[in-house]
Scaffold this motif. Structure first.
Motif, PDB file in Angstrom:
ATOM      1  N   VAL A  31       0.876  -1.176   0.000  1.00  0.00           N
ATOM      2  CA  VAL A  31       0.000   0.000   0.000  1.00  0.00           C
ATOM      3  C   VAL A  31       0.907   1.219   0.000  1.00  0.00           C
ATOM      4  O   VAL A  31       1.736   1.377   0.889  1.00  0.00           O
ATOM      5  CB  VAL A  31      -0.931   0.025   1.231  1.00  0.00           C
ATOM      6  N   VAL A  32       0.764   2.070  -1.027  1.00  0.00           N
ATOM      7  CA  VAL A  32       1.634   3.237  -1.169  1.00  0.00           C
ATOM      8  C   VAL A  32       0.817   4.506  -1.291  1.00  0.00           C
ATOM      9  O   VAL A  32      -0.373   4.475  -1.588  1.00  0.00           O
ATOM     10  CB  VAL A  32       2.572   3.106  -2.392  1.00  0.00           C
ATOM     11  N   ARG A  33       1.492   5.630  -1.076  1.00  0.00           N
ATOM     12  CA  ARG A  33       0.874   6.943  -1.254  1.00  0.00           C
ATOM     13  C   ARG A  33       0.522   7.121  -2.727  1.00  0.00           C
ATOM     14  O   ARG A  33       1.261   6.697  -3.603  1.00  0.00           O
ATOM     15  CB  ARG A  33       1.844   8.031  -0.800  1.00  0.00           C
ATOM     16  N   ALA A  54      -7.571   7.014   4.035  1.00  0.00           N
ATOM     17  CA  ALA A  54      -7.569   6.041   2.936  1.00  0.00           C
ATOM     18  C   ALA A  54      -6.449   5.021   3.124  1.00  0.00           C
ATOM     19  O   ALA A  54      -6.620   3.840   2.806  1.00  0.00           O
ATOM     20  CB  ALA A  54      -7.427   6.754   1.595  1.00  0.00           C
ATOM     21  N   LEU A  55      -5.317   5.464   3.640  1.00  0.00           N
ATOM     22  CA  LEU A  55      -4.216   4.550   3.913  1.00  0.00           C
ATOM     23  C   LEU A  55      -4.644   3.491   4.926  1.00  0.00           C
ATOM     24  O   LEU A  55      -4.413   2.296   4.723  1.00  0.00           O
ATOM     25  CB  LEU A  55      -2.989   5.313   4.411  1.00  0.00           C
ATOM     26  N   THR A  58      -7.172   1.116   3.286  1.00  0.00           N
ATOM     27  CA  THR A  58      -6.538   0.261   2.288  1.00  0.00           C
ATOM     28  C   THR A  58      -5.643  -0.780   2.954  1.00  0.00           C
ATOM     29  O   THR A  58      -5.590  -1.933   2.518  1.00  0.00           O
ATOM     30  CB  THR A  58      -5.747   1.115   1.282  1.00  0.00           C
ATOM     31  N   LEU A  59      -4.946  -0.390   4.019  1.00  0.00           N
ATOM     32  CA  LEU A  59      -4.140  -1.362   4.769  1.00  0.00           C
ATOM     33  C   LEU A  59      -5.025  -2.453   5.364  1.00  0.00           C
ATOM     34  O   LEU A  59      -4.701  -3.638   5.288  1.00  0.00           O
ATOM     35  CB  LEU A  59      -3.350  -0.666   5.880  1.00  0.00           C
ATOM     36  N   ALA A  60      -6.134  -2.044   5.959  1.00  0.00           N
ATOM     37  CA  ALA A  60      -7.055  -3.022   6.551  1.00  0.00           C
ATOM     38  C   ALA A  60      -7.573  -3.977   5.486  1.00  0.00           C
ATOM     39  O   ALA A  60      -7.649  -5.190   5.708  1.00  0.00           O
ATOM     40  CB  ALA A  60      -8.205  -2.307   7.242  1.00  0.00           C
ATOM     41  N   HIS A  61      -7.905  -3.451   4.317  1.00  0.00           N
ATOM     42  CA  HIS A  61      -8.394  -4.299   3.237  1.00  0.00           C
ATOM     43  C   HIS A  61      -7.314  -5.262   2.757  1.00  0.00           C
ATOM     44  O   HIS A  61      -7.593  -6.434   2.464  1.00  0.00           O
ATOM     45  CB  HIS A  61      -8.897  -3.440   2.076  1.00  0.00           C
TER      46      HIS A  61
END
Length: 102
Positions: A31-33, A54-55, A58-61
């Motif tokens: 997961v990146v910016r 959003a980070l 997205t990390l959780a996903h």
């Protein structure tokens, strides 16, 4: 690195992202910016986030078992160099476009 469940790369000023590239080489979800340069470098291999919220989402996903990228890596059609978790096992090194095992 290969033992990580996901790799976060929230940098605002990174030009290439060598650490993130190492995570990809190890088969770790990334997961990146959401920066143009990182989109150019990682394309569809990474998940992108443009805010701290959003980070986190997205990390959780990326950590869930229903994540399509993780599911594809765990499936029967995964590349032979990846283990069941979609990671590169210790002792397996990428060489050019082929994988060499000891």
């Amino acid at each position: 690195m290969a033992a990580a469940d996901v790799f976060a790369f929230p940098s605002l000023t990174e030009g290439f992202g060598l650490a993130a590239m190492e995570a990809l080489a190890a088969g770790v979800p990334l997961v990146v910016r959401d920066l143009p340069v990182l989109r150019e470098v990682f394309g569809p291999a990474a998940r992108f986030a443009d805010t701290p919220e959003a980070l986190a989402t997205t990390l959780a996903h990326a950590l869930t078992s229903d994540d399509p990228v993780r599911a594809a890596l765990q499936g029967a059609d995964r590349p032979p160099h990846l283990d069941r978790g979609g990671r590169t096992p210790p002792g397996v090194l990428p060489v050019g476009y082929r994988w060499v095992t000891p």
